[in-house]
Design an enzyme around this catalytic site. Structure first.
Site, PDB file in Angstrom:
ATOM      1  N   LYS A 129       0.926  -1.317   0.021  1.00 16.97           N
ATOM      2  CA  LYS A 129       0.049   0.010   0.142  1.00 16.97           C
ATOM      3  C   LYS A 129       0.696   1.205  -0.153  1.00 16.97           C
ATOM      4  O   LYS A 129       1.983   1.302   0.641  1.00 16.97           O
ATOM      5  CB  LYS A 129      -1.117   0.057   1.357  1.00 16.97           C
ATOM      6  CG  LYS A 129      -2.166   0.710   1.273  1.00 16.97           C
ATOM      7  CD  LYS A 129      -3.024   0.149   0.389  1.00 16.97           C
ATOM      8  CE  LYS A 129      -4.535   1.106   0.256  1.00 16.97           C
ATOM      9  NZ  LYS A 129      -5.638   0.606  -0.128  1.00 16.97           N
ATOM     10  N   ASP A 169      -7.096   4.218  -4.393  1.00 12.11           N
ATOM     11  CA  ASP A 169      -7.890   4.277  -3.032  1.00 12.11           C
ATOM     12  C   ASP A 169      -8.266   5.631  -2.713  1.00 12.11           C
ATOM     13  O   ASP A 169      -8.461   6.261  -3.674  1.00 12.11           O
ATOM     14  CB  ASP A 169      -6.641   3.868  -2.044  1.00 12.11           C
ATOM     15  CG  ASP A 169      -7.352   3.268  -0.549  1.00 12.11           C
ATOM     16  OD1 ASP A 169      -7.632   2.274  -0.628  1.00 12.11           O
ATOM     17  OD2 ASP A 169      -7.486   4.289   0.317  1.00 12.11           O
TER      18      ASP A 169
HETATM   19  P1  NDP Z   1     -13.030   8.089  -2.593  1.00 12.91           P
HETATM   20  O1  NDP Z   1     -11.935   9.193  -2.412  1.00 12.91           O
HETATM   21  O2  NDP Z   1     -13.726   7.829  -3.807  1.00 12.91           O
HETATM   22  O3  NDP Z   1     -14.087   8.192  -1.554  1.00 12.91           O
HETATM   23  C1  NDP Z   1     -14.018   8.460  -0.318  1.00 12.91           C
HETATM   24  C2  NDP Z   1     -15.217   8.756   0.332  1.00 12.91           C
HETATM   25  O4  NDP Z   1     -15.192   8.650   1.774  1.00 12.91           O
HETATM   26  C3  NDP Z   1     -15.831  10.236   0.439  1.00 12.91           C
HETATM   27  O5  NDP Z   1     -17.042  10.297   0.296  1.00 12.91           O
HETATM   28  C4  NDP Z   1     -14.962  11.055   1.474  1.00 12.91           C
HETATM   29  O6  NDP Z   1     -15.711  12.256   2.013  1.00 12.91           O
HETATM   30  C5  NDP Z   1     -15.299  10.059   2.562  1.00 12.91           C
HETATM   31  N1  NDP Z   1     -14.280  10.184   3.669  1.00 12.91           N
HETATM   32  C6  NDP Z   1     -12.743   9.929   3.191  1.00 12.91           C
HETATM   33  N2  NDP Z   1     -12.181   9.861   4.485  1.00 12.91           N
HETATM   34  C7  NDP Z   1     -12.992  10.381   5.403  1.00 12.91           C
HETATM   35  C8  NDP Z   1     -12.967  10.850   6.738  1.00 12.91           C
HETATM   36  N3  NDP Z   1     -11.789  10.894   7.508  1.00 12.91           N
HETATM   37  N4  NDP Z   1     -14.062  11.286   7.386  1.00 12.91           N
HETATM   38  C9  NDP Z   1     -15.253  11.107   6.620  1.00 12.91           C
HETATM   39  N5  NDP Z   1     -15.498  10.778   5.562  1.00 12.91           N
HETATM   40  C10 NDP Z   1     -14.546  10.342   4.763  1.00 12.91           C
HETATM   41  O7  NDP Z   1     -12.426   6.727  -1.960  1.00 12.91           O
HETATM   42  P2  NDP Z   1     -13.038   5.360  -2.209  1.00 12.91           P
HETATM   43  O8  NDP Z   1     -14.286   5.246  -2.431  1.00 12.91           O
HETATM   44  O9  NDP Z   1     -12.076   4.739  -3.258  1.00 12.91           O
HETATM   45  O10 NDP Z   1     -12.651   4.627  -0.679  1.00 12.91           O
HETATM   46  C11 NDP Z   1     -13.243   4.483   0.211  1.00 12.91           C
HETATM   47  C12 NDP Z   1     -13.113   3.281   1.140  1.00 12.91           C
HETATM   48  O11 NDP Z   1     -12.961   2.220   0.671  1.00 12.91           O
HETATM   49  C13 NDP Z   1     -11.426   3.466   1.830  1.00 12.91           C
HETATM   50  O12 NDP Z   1     -11.521   2.893   3.053  1.00 12.91           O
HETATM   51  C14 NDP Z   1     -10.766   2.703   0.794  1.00 12.91           C
HETATM   52  O13 NDP Z   1      -9.603   2.100   1.464  1.00 12.91           O
HETATM   53  C15 NDP Z   1     -11.725   1.453   0.461  1.00 12.91           C
HETATM   54  N6  NDP Z   1     -11.446   0.476  -0.415  1.00 12.91           N
HETATM   55  C16 NDP Z   1     -11.249   1.286  -1.842  1.00 12.91           C
HETATM   56  C17 NDP Z   1     -11.239   0.445  -2.890  1.00 12.91           C
HETATM   57  C18 NDP Z   1     -11.047   0.978  -4.441  1.00 12.91           C
HETATM   58  O14 NDP Z   1     -10.850   0.331  -5.497  1.00 12.91           O
HETATM   59  N7  NDP Z   1     -11.217   2.354  -4.628  1.00 12.91           N
HETATM   60  C19 NDP Z   1     -10.885  -0.896  -2.859  1.00 12.91           C
HETATM   61  C20 NDP Z   1     -11.035  -1.499  -1.547  1.00 12.91           C
HETATM   62  C21 NDP Z   1     -11.378  -0.572  -0.389  1.00 12.91           C
HETATM   63  P3  NDP Z   1     -14.933  13.635   1.273  1.00 12.91           P
HETATM   64  O15 NDP Z   1     -15.264  13.703  -0.081  1.00 12.91           O
HETATM   65  O16 NDP Z   1     -15.761  14.541   2.103  1.00 12.91           O
HETATM   66  O17 NDP Z   1     -13.634  13.510   1.985  1.00 12.91           O
HETATM   67  O1  2IT Z   2      -8.032  -1.542  -0.395  1.00 13.42           O
HETATM   68  C1  2IT Z   2      -7.965  -1.861  -1.912  1.00 13.42           C
HETATM   69  O2  2IT Z   2      -8.289  -3.126  -1.957  1.00 13.42           O
HETATM   70  C2  2IT Z   2      -7.718  -1.166  -2.809  1.00 13.42           C
HETATM   71  N1  2IT Z   2      -7.576   0.237  -2.702  1.00 13.42           N
HETATM   72  C3  2IT Z   2      -7.664  -1.539  -4.298  1.00 13.42           C
HETATM   73  C4  2IT Z   2      -5.996  -2.094  -4.650  1.00 13.42           C
HETATM   74  C5  2IT Z   2      -5.979  -2.375  -5.876  1.00 13.42           C
HETATM   75  O3  2IT Z   2      -4.806  -2.548  -6.128  1.00 13.42           O
HETATM   76  O4  2IT Z   2      -6.717  -2.496  -6.860  1.00 13.42           O
END
Ligand code: NDP
Ligand code: 2IT
Length: 449
Positions: A129, A169
């Protein structure tokens, strides 16, 4: 926190000693060790080879300076990270997070989770990561590009198709992956598609990767519901976050006939009793990069925006935390339980605190941990790597079918392992044990490395 098996207490104490102040990393390690009691009893060979202690120590940790020039001509400095945690199953694989809260402890927690999650997918990928304390919010496209170019100017020497393959992420989506890939290509003079995933479809990306994490979480919940002879039809669902994972979780729930009545961002949450208007949400979030307050304004009387309190106070049948770590605490869990919620699946990484997980378990709420329930994103990244390696490109339908199969397999694997180790129905223990034993067996086979 619960008490660990006595053989694992010294392992955890060593992690605390060697990684001071890294609270999220401690939490992630404790959560895995908590499930491994029955494993150390059954497999003394893991302790003999110090496999668990070795797994808790990253293979390599890289920290670097990221200097860039903002639109006013001022020099800005951020910090970049890449933690290459474990490569026994394949090249390091895992996302990059750009958020002001990022420090080594966050990157290590995410890298540690990624090891077991990636094992569960059944794909040949190790765990890693990275990220930065840079905040893309409030910066122009050109500033984001200059930051990404500077970040990659250091990162490029550490990554590669066979070495380490980053993706997105929080704060890293298609735009950032594009700038990062462009700079990698320019520095190395190689069109090495397999070095990053989450690329645009016309330049080496895979269908369904954008949707994969949210879709995968909902596919996982579909499997949980099927074990009870239920489905999504007319179920009320609350999804936290409104980013990549949340948006496509909402889309798939709606396709399955469920009703998503609330979502959030860091400024609060909206309640939209008739169901979130996904087109409007995507316009506000993906096109304008705006806030949920704008969604509520444009929705008029239909939606309410609430900027204090917790989204988990909204009564629902199914809760999908899809924002960030520790966003759902013990009190929130008690409220959800009181309101009749019967399934919680983590679209985000470690969104539920240990107290919340304990409360769900005591109340017999089905709880799907992130390692299993959000593995669809990285699994589809591995499908993207497969397509890059074979210079092929699959259809949306085919790729989505592969994703659905992978999520079904992970679901079944969690249940089978939980049963085998005497904790039937416990998805968290099943995921931890199944992911761990696969990695541990590979590490034993590879010698003391
Ligand atoms: P994005 O940046 O697209 O969206 C994040 C969302 O979460 C936004 O709505 C943001 O609000 C909110 N958020 C982030 N940090 C905070 C915080 N500290 N407090 C409150 N709200 C918060 O990210 P993703 O959707 O990609 O990721 C969301 C989660 O999913 C994370 O935990 C990530 O690790 C996990 N994840 C993502 C994957 C991927 O493929 N993208 C794969 C597996 C897991 P705001 O815009 O106001 O900050
Ligand atoms: O938390 C996760 O699994 C991710 N942000 C996706 C990682 C990836 O390599 O697609």
């Amino acid at each position: 926190m619960s008490v660990l098996d006595e053989k694992l207490i010294p392992v955890y104490e060593e992690v605390l000693r060697r990684n001071p102040g890294e609270q999220e990393f401690h939490q992630a390690v404790h959560e895995v060790l908590d499930s491994l009691g029955p494993v150390v009893g059954k497999h003394p060979e893991y302790a003999d080879a110090e496999v668990i202690r070795r797994i808790c120590e990253p293979e390599r940790q890289i920290i670097f300076r990221v200097p860039w020039v903002d639109d006013q001509g001022r020099v800005q400095i951020n910090r970049g990270f890449r933690v290459e945690f474990n490569s026994s199953l394949g090249p390091y694989k895992g996302g990059l997070r750009f958020h002001p809260s990022v420090y080594l402890g966050i990157v290590k927690f995410l890298g540690f989770e990624q090891i077991f999650k990636n094992a569960l997918t059944g794909m040949p990928i190790g765990g890693g990561k990275g990220g930065s304390d840079f905040d893309p919010k409030g910066h122009s496209d050109r500033e984001v590009m200059r930051f990404c170019q500077s970040f990659m100017t250091e990162l490029y020497r550490h990554i590669g198709e066979y070495t380490d393959v980053p993706a997105g992420d929080i704060g890293v989506g298609g735009r950032e992956i594009g700038y990062l890939f462009g700079q990698y290509k320019r520095i190395t003079n190689r069109y090495e598609s397999g070095v990053l995933t989450g690329k645009g479809f016309t330049w080496g990306g895979s269908q369904v990767r954008t949707e994969a994490t949210g879709y995968g979480t909902v596919f996982f919940v579909r499997e949980i519901l099927a074990t009870r002879g239920e489905d999504f039809a007319d179920r009320s669902v609350v999804v936290s976050g409104s980013g990549n994972v949340a948006i496509y979780a909402i889309q798939k729930v709606q396709q399955f006939g469920g009703r998503v009545i609330a979502c959030s961002d860091s400024g609060g949450y909206v309640v939209d009793e008739n169901g979130i208007d996904l087109e409007l949400l995507r316009e506000v979030k993906e096109v304008r990069r705006g806030r949920l307050t704008e969604y509520a304004d444009l929705r008029g009387d239909k939606a309410r925006h609430i900027n204090d309190g917790s989204i988990w106070s909204v009564p629902c049948d199914i809760a999908l935390p899809c924002a960030t770590q520790n966003e759902l605490n013990g009190r929130d869990a008690d409220t959800l339980i009181k309101n009749g919620c019967s399934v919680v699946a983590e679209g985000a990484n470690m969104p539920c605190t240990p107290e919340a997980v304990k409360a769900f378990s005591a109340a017999k709420v089905a709880f799907a941990p992130g390692k299993a329930a959000n593995a669809g994103g990285v699994a589809t990244s591995a499908l993207e790597m497969q397509q890059n390696a074979s210079r092929d490109s699959w259809s949306f339908e085919h790729t989505q079918e592969r994703l659905a199969d992978i999520m079904r397999n992970i679901h079944d694997r969690c249940l089978t392992t939980a049963e085998e180790y005497g904790v039937p129905g416990n998805y968290a223990a099943g995921a931890n044990i199944s992911g761990f034993t696969q990695v541990a067996d590979a590490m034993l086979a590879l010698g003391v490395i």
